[in-house]
Design an enzyme around this catalytic site. Structure first.
Site: not given
Length: 494
Positions: A257-258
């Site tokens: 997700k980063r």
RNA sequence: GCCCCGUUGGUCUAGCGGUUAGGACGCCGGCCUCUCACGCCGGUAUCACGGGUUCGAAUCCCGUACGGGGUACCA
């Protein structure tokens, strides 16, 4: 696997966060394989991690898997002949099976504390070489183990793995995989809270649910020998393993997700059509004989062939997804397009937004201007509009003009981290959290709230921040926070 | 560190011993056109490296390099 047994496959997500695009990817191939072979596809919830699992996440996973077009034949919400399909409801089954292994001598009780294990690993790391449980409790006297257990000492159940030789198995995609047994330590089967680990639960359930083929991500390859050892200890026939390659970030690391949106909610909120997303996911692991790129799930089912599955690690390219999505949108009739847009700008969402902008509206035509950031995904972060006059300062800041930017960046990261743990955003809760944050860190609420408004909406003027954030939803908020953090990073470097 | 998996343009890929290495996204240029978009035409750029095997390797084998994953009382 005997050829007459019906194909049964499953996808087994862990309900510990947002519905993940990787779950859809793995689910897709399982479902397609089942349909292709007239078999059954099962959804099994692997909620054996008591600390991280939560029901909201399970609900979201079901909802979004369905949204993207993945439907199962048996699952926690549908039932089926081999239920229950939630592992937390099957604990008795796992303890029963662990006991069998204990009785047959294939497993043993381990009394080592987590502290000792951490220490042991640290030492092994320092010494170099293999890292793994040193098997201290493996040959504990059974009588002694019994007494320690009676005395209430906390323990886990570990698998007794072979210490030499090698485990060889066939992956339907990759061919023969060979593992030195020395690499495999005595895996924990039952945790001290009585819950099974993935390894035990997965093997027991796959057998009991009569799973014939396991399509799972390649990150499981290293633990396959452990699973095989379990099948052997129970005297069961293992399923066929198919390890699919992991989806990748642009830098080729495992998708996260980063670095890339991973929540299915993000894809829906960003306006992707489910059929386009599913098509794209198919492309990540498969190619058509004729290199056709735009195809439906039904087409995939009718042409699916395990041998055309790929082993290379595909980078998830949002630009190409967008192109594919545009292809699918063109296929829609004007009426269908209208339906899609109504599904995107729902009545429900409208009735939530309207009260917030009501007094701000002077003419009906101001509506789009006042609300576009509720619908758009990308609004940009106007870093130049930031006017931070006071921030939690340190002596070392001096008159560094970048100090407020740095401070804000740090704050955004911390807030984002907190937001990520929430199943959904609620105005009151958010306000409390941000006020607490200011209290803790010394930010002036006025300053931080304005900065947050800029992040969340891309504007300095908006309806009340927290109500706005609630309607914006987690996917947009997370995304905009990350974008803002990136923008700030750039601005700090300049 | 140790083990495993992988390697065709920037990205997704076709290819499964003989191809001018094909397609798609992106990017650049042109055409179409009131603009934009669409569409069409063209351009850009690739078989990681080194050894074998073979008359012939992107394709087979072995190394090396690089990337990734695993190494949890998470899945």
């Amino acid at each position: 696997m005997s050829s007459k047994s019906t194909v049964r496959v499953r996808v087994a997500p862990s309900p510990t966060g947002d519905p993940h695009v990787g779950t859809a990817y793995i689910g897709l191939f399982n479902m397609v394989f089942a349909r292709r072979n007239g078999g059954q596809f099962i959804l099994r919830i692997e909620d054996t991690d008591q600390k991280r699992s939560n029901p909201e996440s399970e609900q979201a996973i079901s909802d979004y898997l369905r949204w993207v077009g993945i439907e199962w034949d048996e699952g926690p919400d549908k039932g089926g002949p081999k239920g229950p399909y939630r592992q937390s409801e099957r604990t008795a089954i796992y303890t029963e099976h662990a006991t069998k292994l204990l009785d047959s001598g294939a497993a043993y009780r381990c009394f080592c504390t987590p502290e000792r294990l951490t220490e042991m690993r640290a030492e092994q790391r320092k010494a170099g070489g293999n890292i793994g449980y040193d098997r201290r409790c493996r040959d504990l006297d059974p009588g002694e183990a019994e007494t320690r257990m009676q005395n209430g000492e906390s323990f886990t159940v570990r698998m007794k793995m072979p210490v030499d030789g090698e485990t060889v198995f066939e992956d339907a995609l990759r061919g023969t995989i060979c593992y030195p047994n020395q690499q495999i330590d005595d895996q924990v089967l039952l945790k001290s809270d009585g819950f099974p680990t993935y390894h035990l639960a997965n093997v027991v359930d796959d057998h009991l649910m009569e799973i014939t083929h396991v399509f799972r991500a390649e990150e499981w390859i290293p633990s396959t020998p452990k699973h095989l050892a379990l099948y052997e200890a129970f005297g069961w026939e293992p399923p066929v393993f198919v390890h699919l390659s992991l989806l990748r970030n642009p830098d080729r690391s495992k998708i996260s997700k980063r670095k890339n949106p991973v929540s299915l909610e993000w894809y829906r909120e960003a306006g992707f059509l489910p059929q386009a997303l599913l098509n794209f996911l198919a492309l990540m692991g498969w190619s058509m004989q004729d290199e056709r790129e735009c195809f439906s799930c039904d087409e995939l089912v009718s042409e699916f062939d395990l041998n055309r599955l790929k082993v290379t690690e595909p980078v998830f390219d949002l630009q190409k997804l967008e192109w594919l999505n545009s292809q699918w949108m063109r296929l829609l009739s004007p009426e269908e397009l209208a339906t899609e847009i109504r599904g995107f700008m729902t009545e429900e969402r409208l009735t939530k937004i309207l009260p917030l902008i009501h007094e701000r509206l002077h003419r009906l035509d101001g509506f789009t201007e006042l609300t576009n950031y509720f619908f758009a995904m990308d609004v940009g972060f106007p870093v130049d509009d930031l006017k931070i006059k006071r921030w939690p300062t340190k002596e070392t800041d001096g008159d560094d003009p970048k100090a407020p930017l740095r401070a804000l960046n740090k704050a955004l990261k911390a807030i984002l981290e907190e937001i990520e743990t929430l199943p959904k955003l609620e105005a009151e809760d958010l306000e409390q959290r941000l006020r607490d944050f200011c209290e803790r860190t010394g930010w002036k609420t006025k300053e931080l709230f304005m900065a947050t408004r800029l992040v969340a909406t891309g504007r300095a003027a908006s309806p009340p921040l927290f109500e706005t954030m609630e309607i914006l939803g987690k996917a947009r908020i997370q995304y905009r926070f990350r974008q803002a953090i990136e923008t700030l990073r750039g601005a700090i470097k300049k």
